[in-house]
Design an enzyme around this catalytic site. Sequence first.
Site, PDB file in Angstrom:
ATOM      1  N   ASP A  13       0.916  -1.172  -0.058  1.00  0.00           N
ATOM      2  CA  ASP A  13      -0.282   0.116   0.013  1.00  0.00           C
ATOM      3  C   ASP A  13       1.264   1.097   0.410  1.00  0.00           C
ATOM      4  O   ASP A  13       1.452   1.537   1.236  1.00  0.00           O
ATOM      5  CB  ASP A  13      -0.586   0.417   1.342  1.00  0.00           C
ATOM      6  CG  ASP A  13      -1.480   1.264   1.884  1.00  0.00           C
ATOM      7  OD1 ASP A  13      -1.674   2.190   0.572  1.00  0.00           O
ATOM      8  OD2 ASP A  13      -2.976   1.647   2.187  1.00  0.00           O
ATOM      9  N   ASP A  51      -6.881  -0.794  -1.571  1.00  0.00           N
ATOM     10  CA  ASP A  51      -5.466  -0.294  -1.605  1.00  0.00           C
ATOM     11  C   ASP A  51      -4.725  -0.268  -1.798  1.00  0.00           C
ATOM     12  O   ASP A  51      -2.977   0.573  -1.548  1.00  0.00           O
ATOM     13  CB  ASP A  51      -5.791   1.292  -0.372  1.00  0.00           C
ATOM     14  CG  ASP A  51      -5.095   0.753   0.693  1.00  0.00           C
ATOM     15  OD1 ASP A  51      -5.499  -0.761   0.567  1.00  0.00           O
ATOM     16  OD2 ASP A  51      -5.778   1.233   1.700  1.00  0.00           O
ATOM     17  N   ASP A  52      -3.971  -1.092  -1.963  1.00  0.00           N
ATOM     18  CA  ASP A  52      -3.097  -2.215  -2.257  1.00  0.00           C
ATOM     19  C   ASP A  52      -2.376  -2.363  -3.669  1.00  0.00           C
ATOM     20  O   ASP A  52      -3.457  -3.104  -4.432  1.00  0.00           O
ATOM     21  CB  ASP A  52      -3.322  -3.431  -1.002  1.00  0.00           C
ATOM     22  CG  ASP A  52      -3.499  -3.552   0.029  1.00  0.00           C
ATOM     23  OD1 ASP A  52      -1.756  -3.172   0.164  1.00  0.00           O
ATOM     24  OD2 ASP A  52      -4.234  -3.076   0.189  1.00  0.00           O
ATOM     25  N   GLY A 102      17.513  -6.379  -0.047  1.00  0.00           N
ATOM     26  CA  GLY A 102      18.327  -7.392   0.060  1.00  0.00           C
ATOM     27  C   GLY A 102      17.500  -7.473  -0.177  1.00  0.00           C
ATOM     28  O   GLY A 102      17.495  -9.359  -1.298  1.00  0.00           O
ATOM     29  N   TYR A 226       3.179  -3.256  17.232  1.00  0.00           N
ATOM     30  CA  TYR A 226       3.310  -4.158  15.680  1.00  0.00           C
ATOM     31  C   TYR A 226       2.094  -2.869  15.570  1.00  0.00           C
ATOM     32  O   TYR A 226       1.362  -2.180  15.208  1.00  0.00           O
ATOM     33  CB  TYR A 226       1.607  -4.988  16.230  1.00  0.00           C
ATOM     34  CG  TYR A 226       0.781  -5.576  14.585  1.00  0.00           C
ATOM     35  CD1 TYR A 226       1.420  -5.717  13.862  1.00  0.00           C
ATOM     36  CD2 TYR A 226      -0.245  -6.015  15.306  1.00  0.00           C
ATOM     37  CE1 TYR A 226       0.914  -6.513  12.512  1.00  0.00           C
ATOM     38  CE2 TYR A 226      -0.818  -6.314  14.067  1.00  0.00           C
ATOM     39  CZ  TYR A 226       0.113  -7.341  13.066  1.00  0.00           C
ATOM     40  OH  TYR A 226      -0.467  -7.494  12.302  1.00  0.00           O
ATOM     41  N   LYS A 229      -1.877  -4.640   9.944  1.00  0.00           N
ATOM     42  CA  LYS A 229      -2.048  -5.403   9.609  1.00  0.00           C
ATOM     43  C   LYS A 229      -1.503  -5.127   8.444  1.00  0.00           C
ATOM     44  O   LYS A 229      -2.174  -5.188   6.976  1.00  0.00           O
ATOM     45  CB  LYS A 229      -3.914  -5.881   9.324  1.00  0.00           C
ATOM     46  CG  LYS A 229      -4.740  -5.528  10.902  1.00  0.00           C
ATOM     47  CD  LYS A 229      -5.283  -6.399  10.984  1.00  0.00           C
ATOM     48  CE  LYS A 229      -6.017  -6.809  12.371  1.00  0.00           C
ATOM     49  NZ  LYS A 229      -5.157  -6.139  13.488  1.00  0.00           N
ATOM     50  N   ASP A 231      -2.292  -6.267   4.521  1.00  0.00           N
ATOM     51  CA  ASP A 231      -3.623  -7.222   3.608  1.00  0.00           C
ATOM     52  C   ASP A 231      -2.657  -8.646   2.653  1.00  0.00           C
ATOM     53  O   ASP A 231      -1.279  -7.732   2.058  1.00  0.00           O
ATOM     54  CB  ASP A 231      -4.186  -5.882   3.151  1.00  0.00           C
ATOM     55  CG  ASP A 231      -4.493  -4.835   3.749  1.00  0.00           C
ATOM     56  OD1 ASP A 231      -4.974  -5.000   4.661  1.00  0.00           O
ATOM     57  OD2 ASP A 231      -4.143  -3.523   3.644  1.00  0.00           O
ATOM     58  N   GLN A 239      -5.401 -28.394 -10.257  1.00  0.00           N
ATOM     59  CA  GLN A 239      -6.251 -29.224 -10.602  1.00  0.00           C
ATOM     60  C   GLN A 239      -4.883 -30.715 -11.325  1.00  0.00           C
ATOM     61  O   GLN A 239      -3.444 -30.183 -10.099  1.00  0.00           O
ATOM     62  CB  GLN A 239      -6.371 -28.863 -12.561  1.00  0.00           C
ATOM     63  CG  GLN A 239      -7.274 -28.289 -13.143  1.00  0.00           C
ATOM     64  CD  GLN A 239      -8.773 -28.583 -13.116  1.00  0.00           C
ATOM     65  OE1 GLN A 239     -10.068 -27.226 -12.595  1.00  0.00           O
ATOM     66  NE2 GLN A 239      -8.703 -29.715 -12.709  1.00  0.00           N
ATOM     67  N   ASP A 284     -15.069   1.346   6.197  1.00  0.00           N
ATOM     68  CA  ASP A 284     -14.124   1.325   4.847  1.00  0.00           C
ATOM     69  C   ASP A 284     -13.612  -0.216   4.752  1.00  0.00           C
ATOM     70  O   ASP A 284     -12.594  -1.023   4.867  1.00  0.00           O
ATOM     71  CB  ASP A 284     -12.062   1.470   5.942  1.00  0.00           C
ATOM     72  CG  ASP A 284     -11.750   3.378   5.504  1.00  0.00           C
ATOM     73  OD1 ASP A 284     -13.043   3.262   5.385  1.00  0.00           O
ATOM     74  OD2 ASP A 284     -10.910   3.468   6.428  1.00  0.00           O
TER      75      ASP A 284
HETATM   76  P1  13P Z   1      -7.887 -33.377 -13.018  1.00  0.00           P
HETATM   77  O1  13P Z   1      -7.685 -34.233 -12.662  1.00  0.00           O
HETATM   78  O2  13P Z   1      -8.128 -32.884 -14.961  1.00  0.00           O
HETATM   79  O3  13P Z   1      -8.127 -31.539 -12.825  1.00  0.00           O
HETATM   80  O4  13P Z   1      -9.866 -32.619 -13.205  1.00  0.00           O
HETATM   81  C1  13P Z   1     -11.127 -32.647 -12.416  1.00  0.00           C
HETATM   82  C2  13P Z   1     -11.641 -31.710 -12.942  1.00  0.00           C
HETATM   83  O5  13P Z   1     -11.243 -30.970 -13.784  1.00  0.00           O
HETATM   84  C3  13P Z   1     -13.449 -31.977 -12.067  1.00  0.00           C
HETATM   85  O6  13P Z   1     -13.516 -29.984 -12.171  1.00  0.00           O
HETATM   86  P1  13P Z   2      -5.149  -0.448   5.264  1.00  0.00           P
HETATM   87  O1  13P Z   2      -4.417  -1.200   5.885  1.00  0.00           O
HETATM   88  O2  13P Z   2      -6.235  -1.220   3.577  1.00  0.00           O
HETATM   89  O3  13P Z   2      -4.313   0.525   4.766  1.00  0.00           O
HETATM   90  O4  13P Z   2      -6.519   0.305   5.675  1.00  0.00           O
HETATM   91  C1  13P Z   2      -6.459   0.942   6.744  1.00  0.00           C
HETATM   92  C2  13P Z   2      -7.647   1.142   7.845  1.00  0.00           C
HETATM   93  O5  13P Z   2      -7.009   1.726   8.764  1.00  0.00           O
HETATM   94  C3  13P Z   2      -8.779   1.613   7.468  1.00  0.00           C
HETATM   95  O6  13P Z   2      -9.700   1.746   7.517  1.00  0.00           O
HETATM   96 MG    MG Z   3      -4.092   2.527   2.772  1.00  0.00          MG
HETATM   97 MG    MG Z   4      -5.080  -2.382   2.103  1.00  0.00          MG
END
Ligand code: 13P
Ligand code: 13P
Ligand code: MG
Ligand code: MG
Length: 375
Positions: A13, A51-52, A102, A226, A229, A231, A239, A284
């Site tokens: 974000d 917003d990400d 890094g 902390y 959070k 996102d 398959q 939000d």
């Molecule tokens: P596969 O075993 O080829 O993934 O097929 C499963 C399937 O698509 C059933 O919806």
């Molecule tokens: P974000 O973590 O998506 O930026 O949202 C922060 C927030 O405080 C929403 O109310």
């Molecule tokens: Mg944000």
């Molecule tokens: Mg966000």
Amino acid sequence: MGERITLSVIKADIGGWVGHSSVHPRLLEKAEECLSQSKDLVDFHVTHVGDDLNLIMTHRLGTDNEKIHKLAFDTFLECTKIAKEMKLYGAGQDLLSDAFSGNVKGMGPGVAEMEFEERPSEPVIVFMADKTEPGAWNFPLYKMFADPFNTIGLVIDPKMHDGFVFEVIDLIENKKILFSLPEEMYDMLVFVGAPGRFCIKSVYDKKGNIAATSSTQKLNFLAGKYVGKDDPVCIVRCQSGLPAVGEVLEPFANPHLVSGWMRGSHSGPLMPVSVDQSNPTRFDGPPRVVALGFQLAQGKLIGPQDFFADPAYDKARATANKIANYMRRLGPFEPHRLNLDEMEYTTMPLVMEKLKERFVPVDEEEDEAAAAKEE
Ligand code: 13P
Ligand code: 13P
Ligand code: MG
Ligand code: MG
């Protein structure tokens, strides 16, 4: 079998438009421009959830590669310049430092990466969520890879019948453990049912092939607090011995409650939406999840297929809105508001300091009487 390919999803974000609701198109354009100049990528797709800003990239350099992480980091820095110029909300929010060291892990951005041999056909789904945290994937990953009521393949596909291995991280102790399911299902559920602390990082088949991975990483503690959070994002291969695309999407038909929402301090339903619908508004939120499907072909991302744009998920959205309505009525009360340990914002220490003289022992009179008797 094909060549080895790495799929890296790195997100941050770096400024909301407007508030915490969306990413401005100029940032998406800038990110495209930055990634298109790279010689290291096989292919890429730039998108957003709320917003990400999400960079979905394929390359041959493996996971945790410094060049790829630096490319993502530099892209976020370039976008941050524009975000600052437009005074977008919280510009540079997820870049805890502007000096790259890094690897972007621990620097703010979220990362989910996997390296594998591309199969004759390689369907993958990239899940991206806003207004929640990595533990939000515990419930759907468990359903996809361990619940026969969700994934019939576990019962009737001989290639899936042995089950899967789950890697779980303890975010507080910074330790990890492997659980083999279905044998250790009850043991694992003791932990992953507490998604604020124990997160499913990855899932493997019993031969050790990677099937899913999330952006779960060590918590960001800055000066002992902390911060944010994260996102989260999650990559799931589908398959041929792994859950079918429809089995991977199925858990989101019943919106589960996740932590996040307003100020990262509330519980609310995770609503499955298209990219276009991914801009949180009400309080939000409610928290959102987007699912983009790609077929990989020599590392090229053939897609995306915006799965939750499908009317089959209309009912899930209606359910999510109904739950959101119910939860909102609880206002500042738990369990809508998160418990004290989990809140991203709190005034508790301040209010406590102000009132501390007024807090007296409940049994003061009895205590005084007892003290008098002893004398
Ligand atoms: P596969 O075993 O080829 O993934 O097929 C499963 C399937 O698509 C059933 O919806
Ligand atoms: P974000 O973590 O998506 O930026 O949202 C922060 C927030 O405080 C929403 O109310
Ligand atoms: Mg944000
Ligand atoms: Mg966000």
